[in-house]
Write an enzyme that holds these catalytic residues in place. Structure first.
Site, PDB file in Angstrom:
ATOM      1  N   LYS A 155      15.701 -38.747   0.352  1.00 40.96           N
ATOM      2  CA  LYS A 155      16.438 -38.787   1.533  1.00 40.96           C
ATOM      3  C   LYS A 155      17.231 -40.239   2.600  1.00 40.96           C
ATOM      4  O   LYS A 155      16.024 -40.407   3.022  1.00 40.96           O
ATOM      5  CB  LYS A 155      16.171 -37.177   3.000  1.00 40.96           C
ATOM      6  CG  LYS A 155      17.163 -37.289   3.683  1.00 40.96           C
ATOM      7  CD  LYS A 155      15.967 -36.363   5.268  1.00 40.96           C
ATOM      8  CE  LYS A 155      16.830 -36.424   5.990  1.00 40.96           C
ATOM      9  NZ  LYS A 155      16.422 -35.696   6.841  1.00 40.96           N
ATOM     10  N   LYS A 183      11.624 -40.775   2.720  1.00 40.69           N
ATOM     11  CA  LYS A 183      13.041 -40.860   3.844  1.00 40.69           C
ATOM     12  C   LYS A 183      12.943 -41.670   4.783  1.00 40.69           C
ATOM     13  O   LYS A 183      12.227 -42.609   5.155  1.00 40.69           O
ATOM     14  CB  LYS A 183      12.142 -40.060   5.019  1.00 40.69           C
ATOM     15  CG  LYS A 183      13.077 -39.537   6.055  1.00 40.69           C
ATOM     16  CD  LYS A 183      12.913 -38.215   6.466  1.00 40.69           C
ATOM     17  CE  LYS A 183      14.195 -38.023   7.451  1.00 40.69           C
ATOM     18  NZ  LYS A 183      13.436 -37.166   8.649  1.00 40.69           N
TER      19      LYS A 183
HETATM   20  C1  PBG Z   1      13.732 -34.340  10.912  1.00 43.42           C
HETATM   21  C2  PBG Z   1      15.117 -34.315  10.447  1.00 43.42           C
HETATM   22  C3  PBG Z   1      16.309 -35.245  10.478  1.00 43.42           C
HETATM   23  C4  PBG Z   1      16.960 -34.452   8.944  1.00 43.42           C
HETATM   24  C5  PBG Z   1      16.271 -33.711   8.521  1.00 43.42           C
HETATM   25  N1  PBG Z   1      15.336 -33.552   8.863  1.00 43.42           N
HETATM   26  C6  PBG Z   1      16.973 -36.351  11.296  1.00 43.42           C
HETATM   27  C7  PBG Z   1      16.122 -37.675  11.525  1.00 43.42           C
HETATM   28  O1  PBG Z   1      15.327 -38.232  11.273  1.00 43.42           O
HETATM   29  O2  PBG Z   1      16.563 -38.039  12.009  1.00 43.42           O
HETATM   30  C8  PBG Z   1      18.262 -35.311   8.732  1.00 43.42           C
HETATM   31  C9  PBG Z   1      19.300 -34.329   8.183  1.00 43.42           C
HETATM   32  C10 PBG Z   1      20.458 -34.736   8.291  1.00 43.42           C
HETATM   33  O3  PBG Z   1      21.436 -35.910   8.472  1.00 43.42           O
HETATM   34  O4  PBG Z   1      21.158 -34.346   7.557  1.00 43.42           O
HETATM   35  N2  PBG Z   1      12.869 -34.588  11.428  1.00 43.42           N
END
Ligand code: PBG
Length: 327
Positions: free
Chosen positions: A251, A198
């Site tokens: 992601k 991520k």
């Molecule tokens: C949280 C999380 C996030 C997203 C999914 N889980 C946000 C972040 O890390 O700030 C983002 C998903 C999206 O932008 O659609 N932990």
């Protein structure tokens, strides 16, 4: 003239084009993210994500029936609690907002796959993904203290009836910690979908509005990955595989198709998910609203490219639209 091999021969007949198509896209490949908020009779539009809402628990029924009718197999839940505090206590409470939503969805339709995002950023008053510590004058998330509360959160979700948990906070050791906690509580059958690679991405902007989870100070660069790195993603993935992840995730998706491809090539034996995140969705919606692109065509092209890169499944805010188009 030389080219005896005319590829265009294969493109002449539409049925033949279908027969030789290498990548498919179906609503069955998609998972829809849902935002559940505290309160009653709430359906609050999310400005930067047209067609998406923060829904109170008692407004979930209509949405869940629509999702089922679309042929979408599952949802992933995000919660907006009434009270946020320093250690995000609502997240691991059996009466927390996500736990209530799981009970409600299961009572509406127990065949829908319910996945939960396991993280603290939506539940802490500072907006970070765990418990904060001072590290030489900088605030940072305390990895190991956070693992303990993530274990409690995952077990609480499983107790409420979640079918799969998805830790998204990029804490080191989270998969092993979560597997152990779930097994010790008797939830050996609950799989873990790991947000394995991520990235620290600007594409999460609209989500942070939707989940009210923007960090109050600092950013997430100490726990989320640098967009410039690719080998590091493989290290992140290796650890999660060793710790027992059942499904891997990359992601965001669109700016990271190379990572999706590398992870799938390295671990063809593991199912791979990709998260087509909020900013990717918002860009398409905004351009389409201006009449600058053909929304349907561009969306299907994007999702097909994510599948072609190697994702078996896609978490996407376009899921319902796609289901209607492909009907
Ligand atoms: C949280 C999380 C996030 C997203 C999914 N889980 C946000 C972040 O890390 O700030 C983002 C998903 C999206 O932008 O659609 N932990």
């Amino acid at each position: 003239m030389f080219p005896f091999t005319r590829l265009r021969r294969l493109r002449r007949h539409p049925q033949l084009r279908e027969l030789i198509r290498e990548t498919t896209l179906s609503p069955k490949d998609l998972i829809l993210p849902l935002f559940v908020r505290h309160g009653k009779d709430q359906k609050i539009p999310i400005g930067s994500m047209p067609g998406h809402y923060q829904l109170s628990v008692n407004r979930l029924a209509e949405e869940i029936r629509e999702v089922r009718n679309c042929g979408i197999p599952g949802v992933i839940l995000f919660g907006i609690p009434e009270h946020k505090d320093a250690d995000g206590s609502d997240a691991r409470s059996d009466s927390g907002i996500v736990q209530q939503a799981i009970h409600e969805i299961k009572s509406i339709d127990d065949s829908l796959l319910v996945i939960t995002d396991v993280c603290y950023c939506e539940f802490t008053d500072h907006g970070h993904c765990g418990i904060l510590v001072e590290d030489h004058g900088h605030v940072d998330v305390d990895n190991d203290a956070t693992l303990a509360i993530l274990q409690e959160q995952a077990v609480s979700h499983a107790r409420a009836g979640a079918d799969m948990v998805a830790p998204s906070g990029m804490m080191d050791g989270v998969i092993e910690a979560m597997r152990t906690a779930l097994d010790d509580s008797g939830f050996t059958q609950i799989p873990i979908m790991s947000y394995a690679a991520k990235y620290c991405s600007g594409f999460y902007g609209p989500f942070r509005e939707a989940a009210e989870s923007t960090p109050q100070v600092g950013n997430r660069a100490t726990y989320q990955m640098d967009p410039a790195n690719s080998n590091e993603a493989i290290r992140e993935v290796e650890l999660d595989v060793l710790e027992g992840a059942d499904i891997l995730m990359v992601k965001p998706a669109l700016s990271y198709l190379d990572i999706i491809h590398r992870v799938k090539a390295k671990h063809p034996e593991l199912p791979l998910a990709a998260y087509n995140v909020s900013g990717e969705f918002a860009m398409v919606k905004a351009a389409a609203a201006n009449g600058w692109i053909d929304e349907q065509r561009v969306t299907l092209e994007i999702l097909t490219s994510i599948r072609r890169a190697g994702a078996d499944m896609i978490l996407t805010y376009h899921a319902k639209d796609v289901a209607h188009w492909l009907e």
